[in-house]
Each structure stands twice: as C-alpha cells, then as structure tokens.
Design a protein around this motif. Structure first.
Motif, PDB file in Angstrom:
ATOM      1  N   GLU A 144       0.836  -1.213   0.000  1.00 31.03           N
ATOM      2  CA  GLU A 144       0.000   0.000   0.000  1.00 31.03           C
ATOM      3  C   GLU A 144       0.863   1.253   0.000  1.00 31.03           C
ATOM      4  OE1 GLU A 144      -3.475   2.142   2.724  1.00 31.03           O
ATOM      5  OE2 GLU A 144      -3.024   0.007   2.989  1.00 31.03           O
ATOM      6  N   SER A 145       1.981   1.214   0.723  1.00 22.42           N
ATOM      7  CA  SER A 145       2.880   2.366   0.745  1.00 22.42           C
ATOM      8  C   SER A 145       3.504   2.594  -0.628  1.00 22.42           C
ATOM      9  CB  SER A 145       3.978   2.142   1.791  1.00 22.42           C
ATOM     10  OG  SER A 145       4.887   3.221   1.803  1.00 22.42           O
ATOM     11  N   ILE A 146       3.942   1.520  -1.274  1.00 22.02           N
ATOM     12  CA  ILE A 146       4.521   1.649  -2.614  1.00 22.02           C
ATOM     13  C   ILE A 146       3.495   2.226  -3.573  1.00 22.02           C
ATOM     14  CG2 ILE A 146       5.425   0.349  -4.586  1.00 22.02           C
ATOM     15  CD1 ILE A 146       6.577  -1.652  -2.515  1.00 22.02           C
ATOM     16  N   SER A 147       2.280   1.690  -3.521  1.00 16.38           N
ATOM     17  CA  SER A 147       1.213   2.138  -4.417  1.00 16.38           C
ATOM     18  C   SER A 147       0.914   3.622  -4.230  1.00 16.38           C
ATOM     19  CB  SER A 147      -0.047   1.304  -4.186  1.00 16.38           C
ATOM     20  OG  SER A 147      -1.121   1.772  -4.967  1.00 16.38           O
ATOM     21  N   SER A 148       0.891   4.083  -2.977  1.00 11.43           N
ATOM     22  CA  SER A 148       0.543   5.475  -2.683  1.00 11.43           C
ATOM     23  C   SER A 148       1.623   6.463  -3.140  1.00 11.43           C
ATOM     24  CB  SER A 148       0.297   5.652  -1.180  1.00 11.43           C
ATOM     25  OG  SER A 148       1.502   5.509  -0.451  1.00 11.43           O
ATOM     26  N   ARG A 149       2.824   5.960  -3.437  1.00 14.70           N
ATOM     27  CA  ARG A 149       3.936   6.842  -3.788  1.00 14.70           C
ATOM     28  C   ARG A 149       4.232   6.857  -5.283  1.00 14.70           C
ATOM     29  NH1 ARG A 149       6.216   8.502   0.832  1.00 14.70           N
ATOM     30  NH2 ARG A 149       5.771   7.337   2.728  1.00 14.70           N
ATOM     31  N   LEU A 150       3.435   6.173  -6.069  1.00 14.26           N
ATOM     32  CA  LEU A 150       3.626   6.182  -7.522  1.00 14.26           C
ATOM     33  C   LEU A 150       3.042   7.453  -8.115  1.00 14.26           C
ATOM     34  CD1 LEU A 150       2.685   2.479  -8.381  1.00 14.26           C
ATOM     35  CD2 LEU A 150       4.969   3.451  -8.078  1.00 14.26           C
ATOM     36  N   SER A 151       3.713   7.995  -9.116  1.00 12.58           N
ATOM     37  CA  SER A 151       3.230   9.192  -9.804  1.00 12.58           C
ATOM     38  C   SER A 151       3.740   9.162 -11.233  1.00 12.58           C
ATOM     39  CB  SER A 151       3.715  10.460  -9.092  1.00 12.58           C
ATOM     40  OG  SER A 151       5.113  10.605  -9.263  1.00 12.58           O
ATOM     41  N   GLU A 152       3.287  10.092 -12.033  1.00 13.39           N
ATOM     42  CA  GLU A 152       3.750  10.158 -13.421  1.00 13.39           C
ATOM     43  C   GLU A 152       5.227  10.516 -13.499  1.00 13.39           C
ATOM     44  OE1 GLU A 152       2.501  14.813 -14.330  1.00 13.39           O
ATOM     45  OE2 GLU A 152       1.570  13.171 -15.448  1.00 13.39           O
ATOM     46  N   HIS A 153       5.769  11.045 -12.407  1.00 12.35           N
ATOM     47  CA  HIS A 153       7.169  11.461 -12.402  1.00 12.35           C
ATOM     48  C   HIS A 153       8.124  10.295 -12.112  1.00 12.35           C
ATOM     49  CE1 HIS A 153       5.789  15.579 -12.630  1.00 12.35           C
ATOM     50  NE2 HIS A 153       5.052  15.401 -11.549  1.00 12.35           N
ATOM     51  N   ASN A 154       7.645   9.274 -11.402  1.00 10.34           N
ATOM     52  CA  ASN A 154       8.569   8.193 -11.043  1.00 10.34           C
ATOM     53  C   ASN A 154       8.133   6.812 -11.523  1.00 10.34           C
ATOM     54  OD1 ASN A 154       6.449   7.556  -9.346  1.00 10.34           O
ATOM     55  ND2 ASN A 154       7.666   7.474  -7.481  1.00 10.34           N
ATOM     56  N   ILE A 155       6.997   6.704 -12.199  1.00  7.24           N
ATOM     57  CA  ILE A 155       6.478   5.386 -12.555  1.00  7.24           C
ATOM     58  C   ILE A 155       7.405   4.638 -13.506  1.00  7.24           C
ATOM     59  CG2 ILE A 155       5.021   6.372 -14.372  1.00  7.24           C
ATOM     60  CD1 ILE A 155       4.441   3.175 -12.246  1.00  7.24           C
ATOM     61  N   LEU A 156       8.007   5.320 -14.478  1.00  7.61           N
ATOM     62  CA  LEU A 156       8.890   4.621 -15.416  1.00  7.61           C
ATOM     63  C   LEU A 156      10.115   4.050 -14.701  1.00  7.61           C
ATOM     64  CD1 LEU A 156       8.741   6.927 -18.560  1.00  7.61           C
ATOM     65  CD2 LEU A 156       7.983   4.555 -18.403  1.00  7.61           C
ATOM     66  N   GLN A 157      10.669   4.813 -13.779  1.00  8.74           N
ATOM     67  CA  GLN A 157      11.826   4.336 -13.027  1.00  8.74           C
ATOM     68  C   GLN A 157      11.456   3.135 -12.165  1.00  8.74           C
ATOM     69  OE1 GLN A 157      13.893   7.426 -10.904  1.00  8.74           O
ATOM     70  NE2 GLN A 157      15.101   5.987  -9.686  1.00  8.74           N
ATOM     71  N   GLU A 158      10.251   3.171 -11.607  1.00  9.08           N
ATOM     72  CA  GLU A 158       9.827   2.080 -10.728  1.00  9.08           C
ATOM     73  C   GLU A 158       9.440   0.831 -11.516  1.00  9.08           C
ATOM     74  OE1 GLU A 158      10.000   1.825  -7.519  1.00  9.08           O
ATOM     75  OE2 GLU A 158      10.824   3.853  -7.303  1.00  9.08           O
ATOM     76  N   VAL A 159       8.652   0.980 -12.562  1.00  9.51           N
ATOM     77  CA  VAL A 159       8.141  -0.187 -13.273  1.00  9.51           C
ATOM     78  C   VAL A 159       9.259  -0.948 -13.979  1.00  9.51           C
ATOM     79  CG1 VAL A 159       7.617   0.902 -15.504  1.00  9.51           C
ATOM     80  CG2 VAL A 159       6.190  -0.988 -14.667  1.00  9.51           C
ATOM     81  N   PHE A 160      10.340  -0.247 -14.359  1.00 15.01           N
ATOM     82  CA  PHE A 160      11.460  -0.903 -15.032  1.00 15.01           C
ATOM     83  C   PHE A 160      12.632  -1.155 -14.086  1.00 15.01           C
ATOM     84  CE2 PHE A 160       9.360   0.890 -18.862  1.00 15.01           C
ATOM     85  CZ  PHE A 160       9.178  -0.306 -19.532  1.00 15.01           C
TER      86      PHE A 160
END
Length: 385
Positions: A308-324
C-alpha cells in the motif's frame, strides 16, 4: 480522543402492533464527530443487526462538526439494535492507533520482575553497501518469545539450526566474525548506506574498544573463570544465541522487530520521489525492502502495508523508473500494480520514456525488464481497441 461516536435515544411515538396493542417506539440517532481527524480522508463503515439494514459506507463532509450517521426507529418490544462501527485510514497517513498490550508482551514483562532478561537473541545485519559486497554488520537484540507465532517461515528462521553459534554465548561480548558478504541478493536496497557515507550516528553510542595496554578495570572485574572446558563468562552477562543475517539490511530488520513488538511501521519515501525523509517516532525503512522481507517470511499483513505504501507513492514522475526496476520484475504483484498505473496514466512523457527504455532493453542493458515491457505493450494494445 481524535474522534468519537455518540447516540441519542428518545421516545418516538406510540404504534399499534399486529395484535392491536399500543406499543411505545424509540428512535436512536448515531452521530460521528471527526474532531482532530476532520481533514483526513477517513471512511466510516456501518454494520448493524437486530434489525439489520444493508451495510453502507459514508464519506462525510470535512471541516464540519458532528454528523448524523443513521437514525433507527424500533418498538420497545423488539430486540435492542446492536451496532458495529469501523473507522479506517490509509496507511500512507502514518497514523499509529492505540492497541492493547499483547499477552506475550505481558508475560515477558512479568518475567523481568523475577530477574529474567528482556533479550536472549542477538542479530547481526549488514548496514553498508561496498563495491562488490555488503559490509559493516551492526547488532540488534530481541526476545525470541516475542517473535514467534507470526509465520511458519519466521519461526523456522528462529530455530537453533539458523544460529551462528550452536551454543549459548555472552551476547554483549560476542562479535560477528563475518565483516562482509558478497551474495546479498538485492543490490539496489536503499536501506543500505553507501560505503562513502559518514559513520552512522548509532556507532557513536558504541563504547570504543580499549587500546592494548590500557585495560578496563571495571570490565576485567566482571570476568570470572569457569572450568577449563568452558569459556570466560562475565558475571551477570546476558546469555543467548546469535544469528547473522546475510540478505536483509540492518534498517529493514530493525523496522521488522519494531513492527513485531508494536504493530507500527514507518516507511520512507521511494528514492525515485526525490523527497526528504520525514522525522517520525521509531525506525524507518524502505517499503520495497520491507515488502521483500515480508514476502520471504510469509508476513502477509506486513507485506500488504508495504504494498500500500509503494502504491501510494507512484506518480507520473517516477512510474517509469519504478516499473522498469529489478525489484518490480521480481514480484508479479508489484509488476501488475505498476503496469496498471502506467497504462492508466499514459502520457506523452511516458511514451517518450517507454521508447527510450525499449531501446535499452533491446541493447541488452536491462534484460530483466523484457517481461515488464511485454505486459505494458499488451495492456496498451488492449486499451486502443
């Protein structure tokens, strides 16, 4: 109190029942006063029985006083209504709600009244990331009875076979012989400090080892000689077993112990957010590092909090870095969550980033991201139909 419920009960009217008798009826009104949490995104779930109208959720207006939740009218001859109310908050708020002291903690505290020690186990966990290995193991202490019963995997970890010393040792004088380890398994663990970072503040509290020839009269006086077959043991020493953790960072394990003791967990922002860590009470750890540990130990509730913490911190600014990331490619649940977030919030910036990442994967730079890329393209093709 941060919030409260209260009820009003009054005679409503006189009604005639099926037998033609006059029966008094009562009206019960249930109110909710948000008080200190008025600006928080709370949700109230109302469940009732005897009688039992459908369960419902209420998103109440903010910045107002007490709100009327529900009103019930029942005959004086009917069973008294029973109401059950639950107020829930997002984990991202970081609220620490009070909970009763567990029986196991009460037992341990009672034992200390008879002189028993609060600790009987010593963990060593690596705290720094070197060039090709993890280094700088630091100690953490705990009581084994307070760690048991949360999961089969954790219980198995705490068996005698997992300890560095098969015999009971003096916990305070024992030092880990393993100063580094080159197969940690999570190279990007943000709970590990870099080797170049300044000395952790915790080390300042560790008493320096006396230099040769200096001696320590107080320490030497506490040593007593036992039969030749046994080791030197300090009088009044804290005895227990030692466990060296080779795949979990010091900060992560400390946060785990704190959670098992208190049911409280503090997560720091993701590195990709670029935010400063907030000051809070208790140990702080990476939600990704804790998700990895909770998944390994089968601690489902804790894994859910980390997710839940990871999910709440996703945004358009960091999603590419996180998903890859290599972390995302390891855990299908995380991968599905972040792929869904990216494809649901796909923008021109995301499109450009996806092209760049595709080139890197094709050039062999991030081979572990190939499956993630396939799932993203599959999701996007489905949305375009």
């Amino acid at each position: 109190m941060a919030f409260c419920f209260y009820r009003d009960c009054a005679i409503a009217a006189t009604v005639v029942d099926d037998a033609g008798n006059n029966v008094e009826s009562f009206q019960v009104q249930l109110h909710f006063d948000a008080h200190l949490i008025r600006s928080a995104p709370y949700v109230v779930n109302l469940i009732s029985s005897n009688p039992a109208p459908p369960n419902f959720r209420l998103d109440l207006p903010r910045n107002e006083g007490a709100q009327l939740l529900a009103s019930y009218v029942y005959a004086s001859t009917a069973p008294q209504p029973l109401l059950s109310i639950t107020v829930t908050f997002p984990t991202s708020l970081g609220l620490s709600l009070p909970h009763p002291l567990e029986s196991r903690m009460e037992t341990v505290l009672e034992e200390t009244l008879s002189g028993q020690e609060l600790v009987d186990i010593k963990f060593y966990a690596f705290s720094r990331r070197g060039t090709e290995c993890v280094t700088h193991p630091l100690p953490l202490y705990a009581r084994r009875d307070l760690l048991r019963g949360f999961s089969d995997d954790l219980d198995a970890l705490l068996t005698q076979q997992g300890f560095a010393e098969s015999t009971v040792v003096d916990l305070d004088s024992y030092e880990s012989k393993e100063r580094s380890f080159d197969d940690f398994g999570y190279d990007s663990d943000s709970d590990l400090d870099s080797e170049e970072a300044e000395e952790d503040a915790r080390m300042a509290a560790i008493e320096p080892t006396p230099q040769e020839g200096e001696g320590n009269a107080a320490q030497d006086a506490k040593l007593q000689v036992v039969p030749a077959s046994g080791p030197l043991v300090r009088q009044g020493a804290r005895m227990g077993r030692v466990f060296v953790l080779k795949d979990t960072a010091y900060k992560t394990w400390k946060a785990l112990l704190y959670y098992l003791y208190t049911r409280r967990i503090n997560f720091r922002p993701l590195k990709s957010e670029g935010l400063q860590e907030e000051t809070c009470r208790g140990p702080v750890c990476s939600p990704k590092s804790m998700y990895r540990l909770a998944d390994k130990l089968g601690l489902e509730e804790l894994r859910g909090l980390a997710l839940e913490s990871i999910s709440s911190r996703l945004s358009e600014h960091n999603i590419l870095q996180e998903v890859f990331s290599s972390f995302t490619s390891t855990y299908p649940v995380i991968q599905e969550l972040e792929v869904r977030f990216l494809t649901s919030n796909f923008s021109e910036k995301a499109s450009e980033g996806l092209k760049e990442m595709t080139e890197k994967i094709c050039q062999g730079e991030k081979p572990y991201c190939a499956e993630t890329l396939f799932k993203i393209l599959h999701e996007l093709s489905g949305k375009s139909k």
